[in-house]
Design an enzyme around this catalytic site. Structure first.
Site, PDB file in Angstrom:
ATOM      1  N   SER A  76     -21.975 -13.749  14.846  1.00  0.00           N
ATOM      2  CA  SER A  76     -21.244 -12.181  14.560  1.00  0.00           C
ATOM      3  C   SER A  76     -21.293 -13.123  12.671  1.00  0.00           C
ATOM      4  O   SER A  76     -21.300 -14.316  11.922  1.00  0.00           O
ATOM      5  CB  SER A  76     -19.992 -12.275  14.262  1.00  0.00           C
ATOM      6  N   ARG A  89       0.590  -1.276  -0.253  1.00  0.00           N
ATOM      7  CA  ARG A  89       0.214   0.093  -0.189  1.00  0.00           C
ATOM      8  C   ARG A  89       1.129   1.480  -0.326  1.00  0.00           C
ATOM      9  O   ARG A  89       1.554   1.618   0.757  1.00  0.00           O
ATOM     10  CB  ARG A  89      -1.191   0.188   1.276  1.00  0.00           C
ATOM     11  N   HIS A 103     -21.463   2.945   7.388  1.00  0.00           N
ATOM     12  CA  HIS A 103     -21.630   3.782   6.282  1.00  0.00           C
ATOM     13  C   HIS A 103     -22.843   3.917   6.231  1.00  0.00           C
ATOM     14  O   HIS A 103     -23.503   4.329   5.053  1.00  0.00           O
ATOM     15  CB  HIS A 103     -21.005   2.332   5.439  1.00  0.00           C
ATOM     16  N   SER A 134     -19.885  -1.809   3.350  1.00  0.00           N
ATOM     17  CA  SER A 134     -18.564  -0.683   2.663  1.00  0.00           C
ATOM     18  C   SER A 134     -18.094  -1.205   1.199  1.00  0.00           C
ATOM     19  O   SER A 134     -18.436  -1.005   0.746  1.00  0.00           O
ATOM     20  CB  SER A 134     -17.806   0.409   3.453  1.00  0.00           C
ATOM     21  N   LYS A 169     -17.475   9.570   8.084  1.00  0.00           N
ATOM     22  CA  LYS A 169     -17.570   9.028   6.915  1.00  0.00           C
ATOM     23  C   LYS A 169     -18.532  10.398   6.381  1.00  0.00           C
ATOM     24  O   LYS A 169     -18.417  11.253   6.306  1.00  0.00           O
ATOM     25  CB  LYS A 169     -18.330   7.695   6.624  1.00  0.00           C
ATOM     26  N   THR A 205      -8.077   6.560  27.051  1.00  0.00           N
ATOM     27  CA  THR A 205      -7.581   7.636  25.896  1.00  0.00           C
ATOM     28  C   THR A 205      -7.450   8.702  26.568  1.00  0.00           C
ATOM     29  O   THR A 205      -8.613   9.263  27.101  1.00  0.00           O
ATOM     30  CB  THR A 205      -7.910   7.067  24.497  1.00  0.00           C
ATOM     31  N   THR A 206      -6.672   9.528  25.626  1.00  0.00           N
ATOM     32  CA  THR A 206      -6.923  10.538  25.617  1.00  0.00           C
ATOM     33  C   THR A 206      -8.418  10.819  24.647  1.00  0.00           C
ATOM     34  O   THR A 206      -8.369  10.760  23.611  1.00  0.00           O
ATOM     35  CB  THR A 206      -6.301  11.706  25.403  1.00  0.00           C
ATOM     36  N   THR A 226      -9.115  -6.598   2.942  1.00  0.00           N
ATOM     37  CA  THR A 226     -10.272  -6.031   2.890  1.00  0.00           C
ATOM     38  C   THR A 226     -11.044  -7.083   2.379  1.00  0.00           C
ATOM     39  O   THR A 226     -11.860  -6.654   2.676  1.00  0.00           O
ATOM     40  CB  THR A 226      -9.800  -4.388   2.197  1.00  0.00           C
ATOM     41  N   THR A 233     -20.068   6.336  13.304  1.00  0.00           N
ATOM     42  CA  THR A 233     -18.992   7.266  13.136  1.00  0.00           C
ATOM     43  C   THR A 233     -18.954   9.045  12.646  1.00  0.00           C
ATOM     44  O   THR A 233     -20.263   8.943  12.552  1.00  0.00           O
ATOM     45  CB  THR A 233     -18.455   6.460  11.427  1.00  0.00           C
TER      46      THR A 233
END
Length: 408
Positions: A146, A29, A226, A198, A257, A286-287, A372, A254
């Site tokens: 799942s 990549r 998505h 997606s 997107k 985490t911050t 992917t 999210t």
């Protein structure tokens, strides 16, 4: 004999072999250095090197599906909060890192999905991995069912959860029911799946999946990353579009997107959200998301909830692109959503087509290769926005037709 090789390079050989294998398979990549132009979206400036002045290109693979990341009101909201309070959050949510904008964003997200509560994470990936992992710790004996095409973040969270895992056939309520029927009664059950996948652009049979889950008393965890912003009368996703949001136990989404910002979240009952808030390591340690980003997300969601015009324009350009690709004889995969995949079927050819589009036609579409998607299903994934004009669609189709014939 003493090895004078610097310690930092003494152990490189296995990593170099791995990278060489990626290159030989056409899967290595290379990140495109793109400087987006808010005033000319979906245009960007592509630089081969940091010193390069760059070339203007049209981006055809952005997940900023509606261009909200360049909306003047969204930008203004971020600038105002950054100017007033600074850039960073300054800590974890528990230690000085909760601002008014974090609270407002969580309230906005809960209202968007018509749920009692919501919880903000630093990305959609973390929202999935941390929440699913926490559910396994919170529910001893949990079995997570799942979908076989679930995102890597869901797979990661299920693995971390320590829960028993059952994989069911993609978008297959009957196979899900058959697996549920084999689990001993009394164990807590969670069905985890996505509303919109997606890579293929297919949409889950949501009502049928929820019917099966309800029949067996299972909770449901629905990834809408998505779909949020794009579907439903207020843009809250497929569950809202189908009038089924109240039947989903946990909705995950999210902000990176269609909202055009950054971060991820879950929405659900107060008890479930509070328990995950208190147990999820990916949230606790985490911050927190920068307050200016949270403020921008609030404004973007407000705009998305206000009307359908942008979603209608988006759907129109998606239909125009699909029709143009089909008319040109290009191998567009059937899709009921805004995702427009073009099947290539070979990693090296996929990358070569992508490279030629960029260098010869100033069109950027990233190749999608294994892991992917499965080997042999490599593709280009086109994501039109309302701002990809008919003229830009024509340019793309002509370039694709030329490159498709030129790259064996």
């Amino acid at each position: 004999m003493f090895d004078a090789t610097p310690a930092a390079h003494r152990h490189d050989a296995p990593f170099e072999r791995y990278l060489a294998q990626l290159r030989s398979e056409g899967r290595y990549r290379v990140f495109a250095d793109l400087e987006r132009d808010a005033a000319a979206f979906p245009r960007a400036r592509w630089r081969r090197t940091p010193e390069d002045t760059g070339v203007e290109v049209t981006v055809w693979c952005s997940n900023d599906y509606l261009g909200q990341g360049r909306h003047p009101d969204v930008i203004a909201a971020m600038q105002a909060v950054a100017g007033a309070g600074g850039v960073g959050a300054g800590g974890t949510r528990n230690i000085s890192g909760t601002s008014t904008w974090h609270v407002r964003l969580e309230q906005t997200l809960a209202a968007w999905h018509a749920k009692p509560a919501a919880l903000l994470f630093n990305s959609g990936y973390i929202a999935n991995s941390a929440s699913l992992a926490a559910l396994g710790r919170l529910l001893p004996g949990l079995v997570i069912l799942s979908d076989e095409k679930n995102h890597a973040s869901m797979i990661d969270g299920i693995r971390q959860s320590g829960a028993a895992k059952v994989i069911f056939r993609h978008n297959d309520p009957a196979d899900l029911a058959a697996h549920l029927a084999q689990i001993e009664p009394g164990r807590p059950l969670l069905v985890a799946f996505e509303s919109l996948y997606s890579m293929d652009g297919d949409i889950a049979p949501l009502a049928a999946m929820l019917d099966v889950a309800d029949q067996y008393g299972a909770m449901t965890y629905l990834d809408e990353v998505h779909a949020v912003g794009l579907y439903g009368p207020r843009g809250a996703g497929i569950a809202e579009r189908d009038g089924l949001g109240n039947r989903v136990t946990i909705i995950e989404g999210t902000l990176g997107k269609a909202v055009g910002c950054h971060g991820g979240y879950i929405a659900g009952s107060r008890a479930i959200v509070d328990a995950i808030r208190s147990a999820a390591g990916g949230f606790i340690f985490t911050t927190s998301v920068a307050p200016p980003v949270a403020a921008a997300a609030v404004r973007s969601i407000e705009l998305l909830m206000a009307g359908q015009d942008l979603r209608r324009a988006h759907a129109g350009q998606v239909a125009t692109l699909k029709a143009a690709l089909t008319a040109a004889g290009l191998p567009v995969m059937a899709s009921e959503s805004h995702i427009v995949p073009l099947m290539v079927g070979d990693a090296a050819r996929c990358k070569a087509i992508s490279d030629r589009l960029l260098t010869d036609h100033q069109i950027y579409v990233q190749p999608i290769n294994y892991p992917t998607v499965p080997r042999g299903t490599e593709r280009l994934r086109l994501t039109p926005t309302p701002f990809h004009s008919d003229a830009l669609i024509g340019d793309l189709v002509r370039a694709l037709t030329t490159v498709w014939a030129a790259v064996p």
